[in-house]
Design an enzyme around this catalytic site. Sequence first.
Site, PDB file in Angstrom:
ATOM      1  N   SER A  27       4.981   4.654  10.828  1.00  0.00           N
ATOM      2  CA  SER A  27       4.452   5.084   9.541  1.00  0.00           C
ATOM      3  C   SER A  27       5.291   4.505   8.410  1.00  0.00           C
ATOM      4  O   SER A  27       5.457   3.301   8.320  1.00  0.00           O
ATOM      5  CB  SER A  27       4.380   6.617   9.493  1.00  0.00           C
ATOM      6  N   ASP A 172      -1.651   5.696  13.117  1.00  0.00           N
ATOM      7  CA  ASP A 172      -0.196   5.692  13.135  1.00  0.00           C
ATOM      8  C   ASP A 172       0.290   6.523  14.316  1.00  0.00           C
ATOM      9  O   ASP A 172      -0.453   7.337  14.875  1.00  0.00           O
ATOM     10  CB  ASP A 172       0.379   6.211  11.816  1.00  0.00           C
TER      11      ASP A 172
END
Length: 322
Positions: A27, A172
């Site tokens: 992320s 993610d």
Amino acid sequence: MERIKVELKLDTVPLPADYFDLIGGTSTGGLIAILLTRLRLSAAQAIGEYERLAEGVFSHKKSFLLRSDGVFDANRLVDAIKDSIKRAGRDEDALMYDEKDTCGPCKGFVCAVTAPNVTAAAGPTLFRTYRVPKNNSYNCKTWEAARATSAATTVFDRIAIGPPASKVEYLDAGLGYNNPIDLVIEESALVFEPSASVSCIVSLGTGEVGATEYAQPRGLQKLLPTKLVHVLKEIATNCGRKAEEYAKRFSGRDLYFRLNVDTGLEKIPLAEWKDLGIVRAHTQNYMRMDHVSRQIDGVVKALTHPADPRSSVYSLAEIGNA
């Protein structure tokens, strides 16, 4: 990096990519890994690029009718990432791995999970700036890797990556791999010799989250347990347990350094770009604490004087067996 400049009496602040061999992240951490490795930015430049990206992307929410997976416009994110790539002097469609466009000795990777199977036994997909002996992931464009690792549920839409006829959707890897230190160790074993020396492992957190409470459900919560869902998400994204595991694993060795702001960041959401000044203030206060400052000095010593007999240097094989 500022302290390394002082320690070695350098004229300029050095690049993280000149002192670390491998940087990985998920992320936001994935974005940072790309900025520092693939684009070879300084720490200050990476901070500037993230601040620019955050303001441009998180200052505009999509219309409610246009939302699918994410609240924010992923196209804005793509444009911001491409701008960062171009400012670094590279083509906006540059691949993550390009043997003709080396990004130096420091290797970088970002984590994402396949949408059809987010709990795959093989773990997350790694998009790398280097090649490994086997099971290489698809060599996508740098901006695609950045988008994939940023596709946090409810924040950005998922992204399809791969050959035209067999694209795969990615999200993610925050749920399960927010702290990707296991993957850093595993990747090291893939790309470096077992006898390679390791002088330090640095783990950077995004702020302590504190205790997670799940109160007795009442009323509608018994039928629609949104609080339970929130608690489960907190547990899945909490990096504290993994950090503690490694602290115990390397206890007594001046090798593992965990830096994680202990107060002030737990209630600042990812998208609150206006609060970056608060993030900076809490981080600076944290770094001035004596025990934290000594940890940073330990990292500097390990990076600048690994041959010092007083330094804790281990082979990669010893690390894996610890």
